[in-house]
Scaffold this motif. Structure first.
Motif, mmCIF file in Angstrom:
data_model
loop_
_atom_site.group_PDB
_atom_site.id
_atom_site.type_symbol
_atom_site.label_atom_id
_atom_site.label_comp_id
_atom_site.label_asym_id
_atom_site.label_seq_id
_atom_site.Cartn_x
_atom_site.Cartn_y
_atom_site.Cartn_z
ATOM 1 N N GLN A 116 2.431 9.644 5.763
ATOM 2 C CA GLN A 116 2.174 8.490 6.152
ATOM 3 C C GLN A 116 1.713 7.532 5.021
ATOM 4 O OE1 GLN A 116 2.296 6.883 9.007
ATOM 5 N NE2 GLN A 116 0.836 5.449 9.335
ATOM 6 N N GLY A 117 0.996 8.272 3.849
ATOM 7 C CA GLY A 117 0.505 7.388 2.892
ATOM 8 C C GLY A 117 1.147 7.309 1.438
ATOM 9 N N ASN A 173 2.923 2.876 11.951
ATOM 10 C CA ASN A 173 1.715 2.411 12.205
ATOM 11 C C ASN A 173 0.637 2.721 11.162
ATOM 12 O OD1 ASN A 173 2.227 1.531 14.969
ATOM 13 N ND2 ASN A 173 2.482 3.739 15.438
ATOM 14 N N TYR A 174 0.125 1.959 10.750
ATOM 15 C CA TYR A 174 -0.982 1.683 9.721
ATOM 16 C C TYR A 174 -2.144 1.182 10.379
ATOM 17 C CZ TYR A 174 2.268 3.427 6.308
ATOM 18 O OH TYR A 174 3.055 4.153 5.577
ATOM 19 N N ARG A 175 -3.482 1.381 9.763
ATOM 20 C CA ARG A 175 -4.599 0.674 10.187
ATOM 21 C C ARG A 175 -5.092 -0.003 8.825
ATOM 22 N NH1 ARG A 175 -7.547 5.696 12.570
ATOM 23 N NH2 ARG A 175 -7.176 6.180 10.462
ATOM 24 N N ASP A 195 -6.105 1.894 5.454
ATOM 25 C CA ASP A 195 -5.684 3.221 5.084
ATOM 26 C C ASP A 195 -5.200 3.153 3.524
ATOM 27 O OD1 ASP A 195 -5.637 4.170 7.689
ATOM 28 O OD2 ASP A 195 -3.622 3.572 7.986
ATOM 29 N N GLU A 196 -5.372 4.204 2.998
ATOM 30 C CA GLU A 196 -4.970 4.599 1.702
ATOM 31 C C GLU A 196 -3.587 4.913 1.560
ATOM 32 O OE1 GLU A 196 -7.017 4.220 -0.951
ATOM 33 O OE2 GLU A 196 -8.821 3.636 0.208
ATOM 34 N N VAL A 197 -2.753 4.150 0.560
ATOM 35 C CA VAL A 197 -1.532 4.512 0.616
ATOM 36 C C VAL A 197 -1.032 4.828 -0.843
ATOM 37 C CG1 VAL A 197 -0.675 3.308 2.660
ATOM 38 C CG2 VAL A 197 -0.813 2.054 0.520
ATOM 39 N N LYS A 237 -4.779 0.008 -0.539
ATOM 40 C CA LYS A 237 -5.135 0.212 0.588
ATOM 41 C C LYS A 237 -4.322 -0.927 1.467
ATOM 42 C CE LYS A 237 -9.442 -1.986 0.267
ATOM 43 N NZ LYS A 237 -10.841 -1.952 0.254
ATOM 44 N N VAL A 238 -4.161 -0.631 2.852
ATOM 45 C CA VAL A 238 -3.783 -1.673 3.529
ATOM 46 C C VAL A 238 -4.678 -2.697 3.925
ATOM 47 C CG1 VAL A 238 -2.639 -2.012 6.013
ATOM 48 C CG2 VAL A 238 -2.396 0.143 4.830
#
Length: 122
Positions: free
Chosen positions: A14-15, A47-49, A52-54, A72-73
């Motif tokens: 995800q990240g 899906n992200y919030r 969230d760290e990416v 981050k998002v």
């Protein structure tokens, strides 16, 4: 702009994102200059919030070297958003390594940053 996802391969974590932007017009539309350290809009249906760290490996234009960027998002455009906007996330570069990515992006966008053309986020 593309996020590769090979058929048959496991879905990426995800990240971790791999992002390729091949022209200045796409870069202009993706760049988020109004966030601290800059950022990029990344089209995705995942899906992200917010928060969230990416981590992304960014390839700009014809460069062969990927730029590692953590962030981050800070922005989410959901599927079906008003105005037929692309679904995706806005990632704010973090303090540690965002400076190099921001400088390189702004070099490519020199002269375009004060344009009033719409972007993916504004």
């Amino acid at each position: 702009m593309s996020i590769p996802n090979r058929p048959g391969s496991p879905p990426p974590r995800q990240g971790i994102l791999s992002l390729t932007i091949k022209d200045t017009n796409a870069l202009y539309h993706a760049y988020i200059p109004f966030t601290k350290n800059g950022g990029l809009f990344i089209p995705t249906s995942r899906n992200y919030r917010i928060g969230d760290e990416v981590f992304m490996l960014l390839t700009l234009m014809e460069e062969t070297e990927k730029i590692p960027v953590a962030g981050k998002v800070v922005w989410i455009t959901p599927r079906g958003a008003q105005g037929n906007r692309a679904a995706g996330i806005g990632v704010q570069f973090n303090d540690i390594n965002g400076g190099a990515a921001r400088a390189k992006i702004e070099d490519y966008l020199a002269g375009m940053l004060k344009s009033e053309k719409p972007t993916h986020t504004m």
